[in-house]
Design an enzyme around this catalytic site. Structure first.
Site, PDB file in Angstrom:
ATOM      1  N   LYS A   1      -5.828  30.808 -28.819  1.00  0.00           N
ATOM      2  CA  LYS A   1      -4.931  29.705 -28.431  1.00  0.00           C
ATOM      3  C   LYS A   1      -4.004  29.295 -29.569  1.00  0.00           C
ATOM      4  O   LYS A   1      -2.803  29.174 -29.393  1.00  0.00           O
ATOM      5  CB  LYS A   1      -5.730  28.425 -28.100  1.00  0.00           C
ATOM      6  CG  LYS A   1      -6.447  28.398 -26.803  1.00  0.00           C
ATOM      7  CD  LYS A   1      -6.992  26.997 -26.505  1.00  0.00           C
ATOM      8  CE  LYS A   1      -7.942  26.412 -27.539  1.00  0.00           C
ATOM      9  NZ  LYS A   1      -9.236  26.997 -27.707  1.00  0.00           N
TER      10      LYS A   1
ATOM     11  N   ARG B   1      -9.505  18.965 -22.670  1.00  0.00           N
ATOM     12  CA  ARG B   1     -10.753  19.736 -22.751  1.00  0.00           C
ATOM     13  C   ARG B   1     -11.803  19.197 -21.781  1.00  0.00           C
ATOM     14  O   ARG B   1     -12.892  19.742 -21.702  1.00  0.00           O
ATOM     15  CB  ARG B   1     -11.307  19.629 -24.169  1.00  0.00           C
ATOM     16  CG  ARG B   1     -11.219  20.935 -24.975  1.00  0.00           C
ATOM     17  CD  ARG B   1     -11.717  20.611 -26.359  1.00  0.00           C
ATOM     18  NE  ARG B   1     -12.078  21.719 -27.175  1.00  0.00           N
ATOM     19  CZ  ARG B   1     -11.323  22.199 -28.157  1.00  0.00           C
ATOM     20  NH1 ARG B   1     -10.130  21.729 -28.368  1.00  0.00           N
ATOM     21  NH2 ARG B   1     -11.778  23.166 -28.927  1.00  0.00           N
TER      22      ARG B   1
ATOM     23  N   ARG C   1     -11.954  34.294 -39.275  1.00  0.00           N
ATOM     24  CA  ARG C   1     -10.806  33.384 -39.151  1.00  0.00           C
ATOM     25  C   ARG C   1     -10.626  32.540 -40.415  1.00  0.00           C
ATOM     26  O   ARG C   1     -11.571  31.997 -40.958  1.00  0.00           O
ATOM     27  CB  ARG C   1     -10.999  32.461 -37.940  1.00  0.00           C
ATOM     28  CG  ARG C   1      -9.833  31.490 -37.780  1.00  0.00           C
ATOM     29  CD  ARG C   1      -9.673  31.023 -36.390  1.00  0.00           C
ATOM     30  NE  ARG C   1     -10.710  30.090 -35.968  1.00  0.00           N
ATOM     31  CZ  ARG C   1     -10.694  29.492 -34.783  1.00  0.00           C
ATOM     32  NH1 ARG C   1      -9.728  29.727 -33.925  1.00  0.00           N
ATOM     33  NH2 ARG C   1     -11.661  28.656 -34.447  1.00  0.00           N
TER      34      ARG C   1
ATOM     35  N   ARG D   1     -13.067  27.433 -41.785  1.00  0.00           N
ATOM     36  CA  ARG D   1     -13.553  26.195 -41.163  1.00  0.00           C
ATOM     37  C   ARG D   1     -15.075  26.151 -41.110  1.00  0.00           C
ATOM     38  O   ARG D   1     -15.705  27.149 -40.808  1.00  0.00           O
ATOM     39  CB  ARG D   1     -12.986  26.080 -39.741  1.00  0.00           C
ATOM     40  CG  ARG D   1     -11.618  25.487 -39.684  1.00  0.00           C
ATOM     41  CD  ARG D   1     -10.992  25.620 -38.330  1.00  0.00           C
ATOM     42  NE  ARG D   1     -11.865  25.192 -37.227  1.00  0.00           N
ATOM     43  CZ  ARG D   1     -11.500  25.237 -35.954  1.00  0.00           C
ATOM     44  NH1 ARG D   1     -10.293  25.687 -35.630  1.00  0.00           N
ATOM     45  NH2 ARG D   1     -12.310  24.838 -35.003  1.00  0.00           N
TER      46      ARG D   1
ATOM     47  N   ARG E   1     -20.102  25.402 -29.402  1.00  0.00           N
ATOM     48  CA  ARG E   1     -18.710  25.170 -28.967  1.00  0.00           C
ATOM     49  C   ARG E   1     -18.446  25.914 -27.660  1.00  0.00           C
ATOM     50  O   ARG E   1     -17.747  25.434 -26.785  1.00  0.00           O
ATOM     51  CB  ARG E   1     -17.732  25.623 -30.063  1.00  0.00           C
ATOM     52  CG  ARG E   1     -17.784  24.719 -31.285  1.00  0.00           C
ATOM     53  CD  ARG E   1     -17.172  25.369 -32.507  1.00  0.00           C
ATOM     54  NE  ARG E   1     -15.754  25.617 -32.368  1.00  0.00           N
ATOM     55  CZ  ARG E   1     -15.071  26.445 -33.152  1.00  0.00           C
ATOM     56  NH1 ARG E   1     -15.687  27.105 -34.119  1.00  0.00           N
ATOM     57  NH2 ARG E   1     -13.785  26.605 -32.981  1.00  0.00           N
TER      58      ARG E   1
HETATM   59  P1  AMP Z   1     -10.312  23.422 -32.202  1.00  0.00           P
HETATM   60  O1  AMP Z   1      -9.524  23.347 -33.471  1.00  0.00           O
HETATM   61  O2  AMP Z   1      -9.467  23.328 -30.979  1.00  0.00           O
HETATM   62  O3  AMP Z   1     -11.262  24.581 -32.183  1.00  0.00           O
HETATM   63  O4  AMP Z   1     -11.235  22.100 -32.178  1.00  0.00           O
HETATM   64  C1  AMP Z   1     -12.203  21.874 -33.175  1.00  0.00           C
HETATM   65  C2  AMP Z   1     -13.126  20.736 -32.744  1.00  0.00           C
HETATM   66  O5  AMP Z   1     -12.356  19.518 -32.587  1.00  0.00           O
HETATM   67  C3  AMP Z   1     -13.811  20.914 -31.394  1.00  0.00           C
HETATM   68  O6  AMP Z   1     -14.983  21.702 -31.487  1.00  0.00           O
HETATM   69  C4  AMP Z   1     -14.106  19.460 -31.016  1.00  0.00           C
HETATM   70  O7  AMP Z   1     -15.201  18.955 -31.768  1.00  0.00           O
HETATM   71  C5  AMP Z   1     -12.852  18.746 -31.510  1.00  0.00           C
HETATM   72  N1  AMP Z   1     -11.792  18.680 -30.465  1.00  0.00           N
HETATM   73  C6  AMP Z   1     -10.562  19.274 -30.499  1.00  0.00           C
HETATM   74  N2  AMP Z   1      -9.855  18.999 -29.403  1.00  0.00           N
HETATM   75  C7  AMP Z   1     -10.645  18.201 -28.637  1.00  0.00           C
HETATM   76  C8  AMP Z   1     -10.487  17.592 -27.363  1.00  0.00           C
HETATM   77  N3  AMP Z   1      -9.356  17.739 -26.640  1.00  0.00           N
HETATM   78  N4  AMP Z   1     -11.520  16.850 -26.882  1.00  0.00           N
HETATM   79  C9  AMP Z   1     -12.652  16.678 -27.590  1.00  0.00           C
HETATM   80  N5  AMP Z   1     -12.878  17.226 -28.793  1.00  0.00           N
HETATM   81  C10 AMP Z   1     -11.884  17.989 -29.323  1.00  0.00           C
END
Ligand code: AMP
Length: 215
Positions: free
Chosen positions: A13, A88, A127, A162, A173
């Site tokens: 993404k 989400r 990553r 990360r 996740r």
């Molecule tokens: P990402 O960078 O999209 O992989 O997001 C990393 C982490 O941020 C996720 O595992 C969640 O803990 C949190 N997160 C990101 N976007 C959302 C969202 N829309 N709703 C809830 N938690 C989020």
């Protein structure tokens, strides 16, 4: 143009959002990036959010909706934006629909990037992200490697791995995705704005499929 990228973690993404940003000159809005920069502070809320993210759980809908509301009202979002990691949950999607209705706007495309879990989880360990520009690399992939080992091609600073990009947290996740996010596929399919994309090959192939639909 108002685009949503929907996919399990590590399906590409973020990488696709960065390509679309350059191609169509509209910003990428990554709730993960917004949260990561919001949690650089030392206050209690920042620490709590950081801990939720490190456990692979979802942050509360209220916090996320507030973040998005503020971000999409910024000037650079006037001609559209690419949502990477939002919505989400069904609640986030419903609130987002309400937000758009208030400003007489709509979603143009929802791209669901489908990927086998084994392929996505194998990408996780390689990553790396630039802490300055958030550009995403993958040290295990020829077409996503940085030119110089562990340095951002643009910012020339050290790339970060990360904390939540490890096999154990990935499992959590991924389960959060299946339980909370996957139902959105049906939600947007019913609205006739959902397109399935095969994310198993590589970033060029993912982009080619998305570009064909937009163009
Ligand atoms: P990402 O960078 O999209 O992989 O997001 C990393 C982490 O941020 C996720 O595992 C969640 O803990 C949190 N997160 C990101 N976007 C959302 C969202 N829309 N709703 C809830 N938690 C989020």
């Amino acid at each position: 143009m108002n685009i949503i990228l929907l996919a399990p973690p590590a399906a590409g993404k973020g990488t696709e959002a960065q390509i679309l940003t350059h191609e169509y000159s509209i910003p990428q809005i990554s709730t993960g990036d917004l949260l990561r920069s919001a949690t650089k502070k030392e206050d209690a809320l920042s620490k709590e959010i950081k801990s939720i993210m490190e456990q692979g759980k979802l942050v509360s809908d209220e916090i996320i909706i507030e973040l998005i509301k503020n971000r999409i009202n910024e000037d650079d979002c006037k001609n559209g934006y690419i949502l990477d990691g939002f919505p989400r949950t069904i609640k986030q999607a419903e609130k987002y629909d309400e937000m758009l209705a208030e400003i007489d706007n709509k979603i143009d495309y929802v791209f669901a990037i489908d990927i086998d879990k084994s392929i996505a989880s194998s990408r996780i360990t390689g990553r790396r992200t630039c802490p300055n520009c958030n550009r995403i690399y993958n040290v295990n992939s020829d077409n996503l490697k940085p030119k110089n080992k562990n340095l951002c091609d643009d910012c020339k600073i050290e790339l970060k791995h990360r904390k939540d990009d490890n096999a154990e947290t990935y499992e959590k996740r991924y389960n959060a995705y299946l339980e909370e996010t996957a139902p959105l596929i049906d939600y947007y399919d019913k609205k006739k704005i959902l397109y399935h994309i095969d994310g198993n090959i590589n970033k060029d192939n993912t982009h080619k499929q998305i570009k064909e639909i937009i163009d």
